[in-house]
Scaffold this motif. Structure first.
Motif, mmCIF file in Angstrom:
data_model
loop_
_atom_site.group_PDB
_atom_site.id
_atom_site.type_symbol
_atom_site.label_atom_id
_atom_site.label_comp_id
_atom_site.label_asym_id
_atom_site.label_seq_id
_atom_site.Cartn_x
_atom_site.Cartn_y
_atom_site.Cartn_z
ATOM 1 N N ALA A 236 0.812 -1.216 0.000
ATOM 2 C CA ALA A 236 0.000 0.000 0.000
ATOM 3 C C ALA A 236 0.846 1.266 0.000
ATOM 4 O O ALA A 236 0.310 2.356 -0.238
ATOM 5 N N SER A 237 2.156 1.161 0.248
ATOM 6 C CA SER A 237 2.975 2.365 0.442
ATOM 7 C C SER A 237 3.010 3.256 -0.792
ATOM 8 O O SER A 237 2.745 4.462 -0.704
ATOM 9 N N VAL A 238 3.372 2.677 -1.932
ATOM 10 C CA VAL A 238 3.470 3.497 -3.144
ATOM 11 C C VAL A 238 2.104 4.027 -3.565
ATOM 12 O O VAL A 238 1.979 5.224 -3.872
ATOM 13 N N PRO A 239 1.035 3.220 -3.594
ATOM 14 C CA PRO A 239 -0.273 3.789 -3.927
ATOM 15 C C PRO A 239 -0.709 4.910 -2.987
ATOM 16 O O PRO A 239 -1.310 5.896 -3.436
ATOM 17 N N LEU A 240 -0.415 4.783 -1.694
ATOM 18 C CA LEU A 240 -0.749 5.858 -0.763
ATOM 19 C C LEU A 240 -0.003 7.141 -1.122
ATOM 20 O O LEU A 240 -0.592 8.234 -1.142
ATOM 21 N N MET A 241 1.284 7.017 -1.381
ATOM 22 C CA MET A 241 2.068 8.207 -1.717
ATOM 23 C C MET A 241 1.651 8.790 -3.056
ATOM 24 O O MET A 241 1.631 10.023 -3.228
ATOM 25 N N GLU A 242 1.300 7.947 -4.009
ATOM 26 C CA GLU A 242 0.822 8.450 -5.300
ATOM 27 C C GLU A 242 -0.482 9.227 -5.127
ATOM 28 O O GLU A 242 -0.666 10.284 -5.753
ATOM 29 N N ARG A 243 -1.356 8.720 -4.283
ATOM 30 C CA ARG A 243 -2.620 9.426 -4.056
ATOM 31 C C ARG A 243 -2.368 10.756 -3.357
ATOM 32 O O ARG A 243 -2.980 11.782 -3.704
ATOM 33 N N ALA A 244 -1.462 10.740 -2.373
ATOM 34 C CA ALA A 244 -1.149 11.981 -1.664
ATOM 35 C C ALA A 244 -0.484 12.990 -2.596
ATOM 36 O O ALA A 244 -0.773 14.193 -2.525
ATOM 37 N N TYR B 185 8.599 15.910 -2.289
ATOM 38 C CA TYR B 185 9.173 14.857 -1.438
ATOM 39 C C TYR B 185 8.543 13.508 -1.770
ATOM 40 O O TYR B 185 9.236 12.486 -1.893
ATOM 41 N N LEU B 186 7.220 13.469 -1.883
ATOM 42 C CA LEU B 186 6.535 12.214 -2.153
ATOM 43 C C LEU B 186 6.944 11.626 -3.492
ATOM 44 O O LEU B 186 7.141 10.401 -3.600
ATOM 45 N N GLU B 187 7.096 12.451 -4.490
ATOM 46 C CA GLU B 187 7.516 11.947 -5.802
ATOM 47 C C GLU B 187 8.889 11.275 -5.717
ATOM 48 O O GLU B 187 9.124 10.234 -6.334
ATOM 49 N N ARG B 188 9.795 11.863 -4.945
ATOM 50 C CA ARG B 188 11.117 11.248 -4.769
ATOM 51 C C ARG B 188 11.011 9.948 -3.966
ATOM 52 O O ARG B 188 11.631 8.939 -4.307
ATOM 53 N N HIS B 189 10.232 9.994 -2.912
ATOM 54 C CA HIS B 189 10.167 8.838 -2.018
ATOM 55 C C HIS B 189 9.432 7.668 -2.660
ATOM 56 O O HIS B 189 9.720 6.502 -2.339
#
Length: 232
Positions: free
Chosen positions: A56-64, A84-88
């Motif tokens: 779920a980590s990448v989908p959560l960050m993509e949504r954020a 930051y999210l795009e890098r992470h």
């Protein structure tokens, strides 16, 4: 007298998380408690639950990140948070696949892990973040990330588990990698928190998200420490 450091958002969040630290530390200690042997079934259950959570980590960050892009023009937090999210996202991409590979080496069934219904605890952990991202502010996700990366495996854990389970060293790739990577990720996150123009409402969202995440991880690890074997 309060030092300047204690006024920073990252330090303030650490102070709040200290309230959850004893229970979380006890759950970690119970799961990895010393002993002559470590049940292979417990490690397989751990891999199942970590895969369910980490995928779920990448989908959560993509949504954020998408929410940040939509609100950035009028939101001074959204722009740097989105960057930051795009890098992470790229730093975390594929880590769920590592867990399936570890599971295969350990003698588990990756197809079963990928297709099974995630446990309610995992669904609550990730689901709360989806809600706060969509219906409050994506900055809440940083509290979730702070807990996960602030409680990375110890550097010695992979080798110790390999010795205790008798499983090949390759079955502990994810444990070993996160022990090496998450310290740097944590420093980056703290630097971001201390650079953002956070309002009191943002700080509250961070704290609520972080404490809720710490509680969920505590419950997940406590179950794994006492379960007779197999995933939840």
């Amino acid at each position: 007298m309060t030092s300047a450091r204690t006024t920073t958002p990252s330090a303030a969040l650490d102070i709040k998380l200290a309230l959850a630290a004893p229970a979380l530390g006890a759950a970690f200690a119970a799961l990895w408690r010393p002993g002559a042997a470590f049940p292979r079934t417990r490690y397989l259950a751990y891999l199942h639950e970590m895969h369910a959570l980490i995928r779920a980590s990448v989908p959560l960050m993509e949504r954020a990140a998408l929410r940040c892009a939509r609100t950035a023009p009028g939101d001074p937090v959204a722009g740097p948070l989105g960057s930051y999210l795009e890098r992470h996202i790229e730093e975390e991409r594929g880590h769920d696949a590592w867990l399936l590979e570890d599971l295969a080496v350990a003698g588990g069934d990756p197809a079963h892990a990928a297709g099974r219904l995630p446990s309610p605890v995992v669904a609550e952990l990730a689901g709360a973040q989806y809600y706060w991202i969509e219906h409050h502010h994506p900055v809440a996700l940083l509290g979730y990330i702070r807990v996960l990366e602030g409680n990375a495996p110890m550097p010695w854990l992979a080798d110790r588990l390999a010795a205790r389970t008798g499983l090949p060293a390759a079955a502990f790739r994810t444990v070993r990698a996160h022990a090496e990577l998450d310290g740097g990720h944590l420093a980056d996150l703290d630097a971001l928190l201390d650079s953002l123009p956070l309002t009191p409402a943002h700080r509250t969202a961070l704290a609520v998200s972080a404490l809720r995440t710490a509680d969920g991880i505590t419950r997940l690890f406590s179950y794994l420490a006492t379960a007779p074997g197999g995933p939840l």
